[in-house]
Motif scaffolding. Structure first.
Motif, PDB file in Angstrom:
ATOM      1  N   PHE A  34     -27.166 -83.834  10.417  1.00  0.00           N
ATOM      2  CA  PHE A  34     -27.223 -82.653  11.273  1.00  0.00           C
ATOM      3  C   PHE A  34     -26.582 -81.462  10.578  1.00  0.00           C
ATOM      4  N   TYR A  36     -24.894 -77.677  11.851  1.00  0.00           N
ATOM      5  CA  TYR A  36     -24.470 -76.799  12.933  1.00  0.00           C
ATOM      6  C   TYR A  36     -23.981 -75.483  12.337  1.00  0.00           C
ATOM      7  N   PHE A  46     -26.331 -76.137  17.343  1.00  0.00           N
ATOM      8  CA  PHE A  46     -27.194 -77.030  16.584  1.00  0.00           C
ATOM      9  C   PHE A  46     -28.262 -76.238  15.838  1.00  0.00           C
ATOM     10  N   LYS A  49     -31.864 -81.259  12.368  1.00  0.00           N
ATOM     11  CA  LYS A  49     -31.443 -82.640  12.138  1.00  0.00           C
ATOM     12  C   LYS A  49     -32.513 -83.387  11.369  1.00  0.00           C
ATOM     13  N   ILE A  51     -33.754 -87.292  11.238  1.00  0.00           N
ATOM     14  CA  ILE A  51     -33.644 -88.640  11.814  1.00  0.00           C
ATOM     15  C   ILE A  51     -34.497 -89.606  10.997  1.00  0.00           C
ATOM     16  N   PHE A  90     -21.528 -76.280   9.339  1.00  0.00           N
ATOM     17  CA  PHE A  90     -21.016 -77.638   9.292  1.00  0.00           C
ATOM     18  C   PHE A  90     -22.161 -78.629   9.150  1.00  0.00           C
ATOM     19  N   LEU A 105     -20.465 -88.452  15.551  1.00  0.00           N
ATOM     20  CA  LEU A 105     -20.746 -87.675  14.360  1.00  0.00           C
ATOM     21  C   LEU A 105     -19.484 -87.467  13.535  1.00  0.00           C
TER      22      LEU A 105
ATOM     23  N   TYR B  35     -12.823 -82.117  20.534  1.00  0.00           N
ATOM     24  CA  TYR B  35     -12.461 -81.939  19.131  1.00  0.00           C
ATOM     25  C   TYR B  35     -11.395 -80.849  19.034  1.00  0.00           C
ATOM     26  N   GLU B 106     -28.101 -84.669  18.980  1.00  0.00           N
ATOM     27  CA  GLU B 106     -27.302 -83.476  18.747  1.00  0.00           C
ATOM     28  C   GLU B 106     -26.269 -83.267  19.850  1.00  0.00           C
ATOM     29  N   LEU B 107     -25.152 -82.678  19.447  1.00  0.00           N
ATOM     30  CA  LEU B 107     -24.093 -82.311  20.382  1.00  0.00           C
ATOM     31  C   LEU B 107     -24.299 -80.886  20.862  1.00  0.00           C
TER      32      LEU B 107
END
Lengths: 117, 118
Positions: A34, A36, A46, A49, A51, A90, A105, B35, B106-107
């Motif tokens: 991923f 970000y 986001f 990604k 997968i 990130f 994650l 976090y 995804e977060l």
């Protein structure tokens, strides 16, 4: 143990030039990767990604990333940088997508992208 | 759009005070996370929860506790704040797994709560 490395603390690019933000990973099993982005004083958003499937993944705001299994990399790219792309980026990885603590994650330390006019 | 709301953007507390950070999500996600983010250290997981009343320690749980009494709400508690807990705190939620046949993962993050402990 799973880990993510973003080898550059900062990347400087001129507006209109291509940009690359690097990410390498280490997992046992298949990686799920991923990217970000975080703008100043904001939460993370986001971007994209990987997968499974095509190694080139396209995401938001014109960003894309290429999954390279042999090099264990997932570099973020954009053909033409904008000043508004300046932010903290990130990379994150997990080897499990189906819940439980193993699915958390793991984030890299972040790379600050600065795009100058 | 998924929305994750953190109750306070900026807080200033004194050493020894009890601090509550609240997080609410509106997408019926099972999974919620806290976090902390510090320069040069990236994001470090404090606690997470995969269901109501369920909690698990992350990488840095010392000095923190959490509460999840309702599915949409996940609270982070600093029982006795210390100066080394000055940081940006980020809440996130996700459906980490299969959802209607689609793999998600995804977060979704809140805007963050910047805590200063004096």
């Amino acid at each position: 143990a799973q880990s993510v490395a973003q080898p550059e603390d900062q990347v400087n690019v001129a507006e209109g030039n291509p940009l690359t933000v690097k990410c390498t990973y280490s997992v046992s099993g298949n990686p799920y990767l991923f990217w970000y982005v975080q703008y100043p004083n904001r939460g993370l958003q986001f971007l994209l990604k990987y997968i499974t499937g095509d190694n080139l993944v396209k995401g938001s705001y014109g960003f894309e990333a290429e999954f390279n299994k042999s090099q264990t990399s997932f570099h973020l790219k954009k053909p033409s940088a904008l000043v508004s792309d300046s932010a903290l980026y990130f990379c994150a990885v997990t080897s499990h997508l189906y819940g439980g603590s193993q699915g958390n994650l793991i984030f890299g330390k972040g790379t600050k992208l600065s795009v100058k006019p | 759009d998924v929305k994750v709301t953190q109750s306070s953007r900026y807080l200033v507390k004194r050493t020894g005070e009890k601090v509550f950070l609240e997080c609410v999500q509106d997408m019926d996600h099972e999974n919620m996370f806290w976090y902390r983010q510090d320069p040069g250290l990236g994001l470090r997981l404090i606690y997470f929860s995969y269901d109501v009343k369920m909690k698990e320690k992350g990488d840095i749980p010392e000095g923190y506790s959490v509460s999840r009494e309702k599915k949409e709400r996940f609270s982070l508690i600093l029982e006795s704040a210390s100066t080394n807990q000055t940081s940006m705190y980020l809440c996130a939620s996700s459906y980490l797994g299969l959802a209607g046949g689609l793999v998600t993962g995804e977060l979704f993050f809140g805007e963050g709560s910047r805590l200063t402990v004096l």
